[in-house]
Design an enzyme around this catalytic site. Structure first.
Site, PDB file in Angstrom:
ATOM      1  CE  LYS A  99      -3.953   1.938   2.571  1.00 36.69           C
ATOM      2  NZ  LYS A  99      -4.831   1.781   3.758  1.00 36.69           N
TER       3      LYS A  99
ATOM      4  CB  SER B  96      -8.183   3.554   2.636  1.00 41.79           C
ATOM      5  OG  SER B  96      -7.349   2.982   3.617  1.00 41.79           O
TER       6      SER B  96
ATOM      7  CB  SER C 138      -8.422   0.728   5.515  1.00 40.72           C
ATOM      8  OG  SER C 138      -9.159   1.909   5.368  1.00 40.72           O
TER       9      SER C 138
HETATM   10  N1  GLN Z   1     -13.432   3.769   5.835  1.00 41.06           N
HETATM   11  C1  GLN Z   1     -12.860   4.221   7.056  1.00 41.06           C
HETATM   12  C2  GLN Z   1     -12.591   5.703   6.963  1.00 41.06           C
HETATM   13  O1  GLN Z   1     -12.890   6.277   5.987  1.00 41.06           O
HETATM   14  C3  GLN Z   1     -11.645   3.439   7.392  1.00 41.06           C
HETATM   15  C4  GLN Z   1     -10.369   3.980   6.909  1.00 41.06           C
HETATM   16  C5  GLN Z   1      -9.170   3.177   7.324  1.00 41.06           C
HETATM   17  O2  GLN Z   1      -9.285   2.123   7.971  1.00 41.06           O
HETATM   18  N2  GLN Z   1      -7.996   3.678   6.991  1.00 41.06           N
HETATM   19  O3  GLN Z   1     -12.075   6.295   7.852  1.00 41.06           O
END
Ligand code: GLN
Length: 471
Positions: free
Chosen positions: A82, A157, A181
């Site tokens: 990532k 994400s 994410s």
């Molecule tokens: N979807 C969640 C957010 O928008 C999780 C993001 C994450 O785990 N980095 O914050």
């Protein structure tokens, strides 16, 4: 001529055996992935950059294997990383315009460990900018598509990592998880995803979003692969004072006591997800496991709590991006204007939204009303888990309320996007581990995922039960 390798059938174990027995080399395998990437990445946009030295890395690993210097299970395994995890000398942008030209000056601890094992880094994967989002549509470099349906999101994400693994553009990948994410994109793309116990894996070299919630973890094709990567990257690290080795080994029960917080499974969960979940419950009962409805009254407040604490921490962490030290710089009349213009140009809309929200809830006069309350609530949520785990070994829920949704569906409605995180967010607030495992596909071929959550340091339990559930 490149060797023909059936990537769809491979996992780390099979690939490792084939490499060690000389059936194919790390070079052959890397070449096969690069070919697949060259035909498929234009559609998926899973990789932001494919490393031009991937084959050179593979050749070096092949040489070391021949010389007897490398023999572990990860030697020659091609992996995707990532774009918020630092690899020395390479660009790391968090999919933001702010960091388009930023080159990492050191390896994240997880990267150093994987390098030592002989992993080949194929490239860096797309993500929601600074990991803020649940669909990878917040990337400054365009959305990542779902390998099972190009009109749908990959989740986020860590969408690029999940899409790469689900689409056979990498054998395994790393993601980060602050509120889901790793697990949600893994679920959307038909992969296994682990959010480790908070502090199990060093965060050194992962760009911080919300430091009290962030963890790095694997996105993999099988539970064995996820376990192998987790066991490679975990452990105490002097560069992350929150990391620890304190990993109690859980006794794995022959028959599990499994809790279901049914209250959370109400409105918002699609019919097909509910049906798939109920089928898993039936399957588990047939296998002799016991199912218990569990009340966790504070879990309903998780999203409200998370969307105060996370932006508060994120706004603080992102204060360092001032356009002076690295990345995007726009000249203004004076230094203050430089800051405004650079941050204005470098950050995308969702990041700005969260910085504003975070700064607001931390500001004098509002701190107690918002941040203080959310922090207290976090303790109650953790308490709900503690009480639940006094009664049951693990908890199960769907990983997400729906299968992968169509691109664009939630982009103009941030609240709807935030609701996607209902099952994953409370886990980060409590710091406990959770594993998302694939549980089949719907009529149009879109994967379902089931989340198994356990007490701190119970990863072994999650893997064990996961093996009985995965389908
Ligand atoms: N979807 C969640 C957010 O928008 C999780 C993001 C994450 O785990 N980095 O914050």
């Amino acid at each position: 001529m490149a060797k023909i390798i059936n990537l769809a059938e491979l996992d780390i174990k099979k690939a490792g055996e084939a490499i060690r027995s000389g059936q194919f080399s790390a070079h052959d395998l890397t070449e096969a992935y690069l070919e697949k990437i060259s035909t498929r990445n234009a559609d998926l946009n899973a990789y932001l950059e494919v490393f031009t030295d991937a084959l050179a890395q593979a050749d070096e690993v092949d040489r070391k294997i021949k010389a007897g210097e490398l023999s572990g299970p990860l030697a020659g395994i091609p992996m995707a990383i990532k774009d918020n995890i630092l690899i020395a000398g390479r660009i790391c942008s968090s999919a933001s315009k702010m960091l388009t030209t930023y080159h990492a000056t050191y390896d994240a601890t997880v990267i150093a460990k994987l390098k030592q094992g002989g992993v080949i880094f194929l490239g860096r994967t797309n993500m929601d900018e600074f990991a803020m989002g649940g669909s990878t549509e917040n990337s400054a470099y365009g959305p990542t598509k779902n390998p099972h349906d190009l009109s749908r999101v990959s989740g986020g994400s860590s969408g690029g990592s999940a899409s790469a693994v689900g689409g056979d553009l990498a054998l395994v990948a790393l993601g980060t998880d602050t509120g889901g994410s790793i697990r949600q994109p893994a679920s959307y793309c038909g992969a296994v995803g682990l959010k480790p116990t908070y502090s199990a894996v060093s965060r050194y070299g992962a760009m911080a979003m919300a430091s009290s919630l962030d963890q790095i973890g694997p996105i993999a094709k099988t539970i064995d692969d996820a376990e192998l990567i987790f066991k490679t990257i975990r452990g105490q690290d002097k560069f992350d004072s929150t990391s620890t080795d304190d990993l109690a080994t859980s006794k794995i029960p022959a028959k599990f006591k499994i809790g279901v917080p049914y209250d959370l499974l109400g409105a918002g969960v699609t019919e097909e997800v509910r049906k798939n979940f109920d089928e898993t419950v039936e399957l588990l009962k047939k296998q002799g496991h016991e199912i218990f409805p569990i009340e966790m009254p504070n879990l309903h407040y998780s999203l409200a709590c998370y969307y105060i604490l996370m932006p508060a921490e994120a706004s603080t962490n992102l204060a360092r991006f001032d356009g002076v030290r690295y990345g995007c710089h726009v000249d203004g009349q004076d230094m203050i204007e430089d800051y405004f213009l650079s941050r204005g140009a470098g950050f995308g809309q969702e990041v700005k939204r969260r910085i504003m929200l975070g700064t607001y809830v931390l500001s004098a006069g509002y701190y107690d009303a918002y941040y203080g309350k959310a922090d207290a609530l976090r303790r109650l949520i953790a308490e709900d888990y503690r009480k639940a785990f006094a009664k049951v070994d693990v908890l199960i829920t769907p990983t997400a309320p729906s299968v992968a949704f169509p691109l664009g569906q939630n982009t103009s409605d941030p609240l709807q996007m935030y609701l996607e995180d209902i099952f994953t967010v409370p886990v980060n607030l409590a710091g406990v581990p959770a594993l998302s495992v694939p549980t089949g596909k719907n009529g149009t071929g879109l994967p379902f995922g089931l989340q198994i959550t356990g007490p701190h340091w119970s990863e072994d339990l999650l893997f064990a039960l996961g093996r009985e559930i995965v389908r």
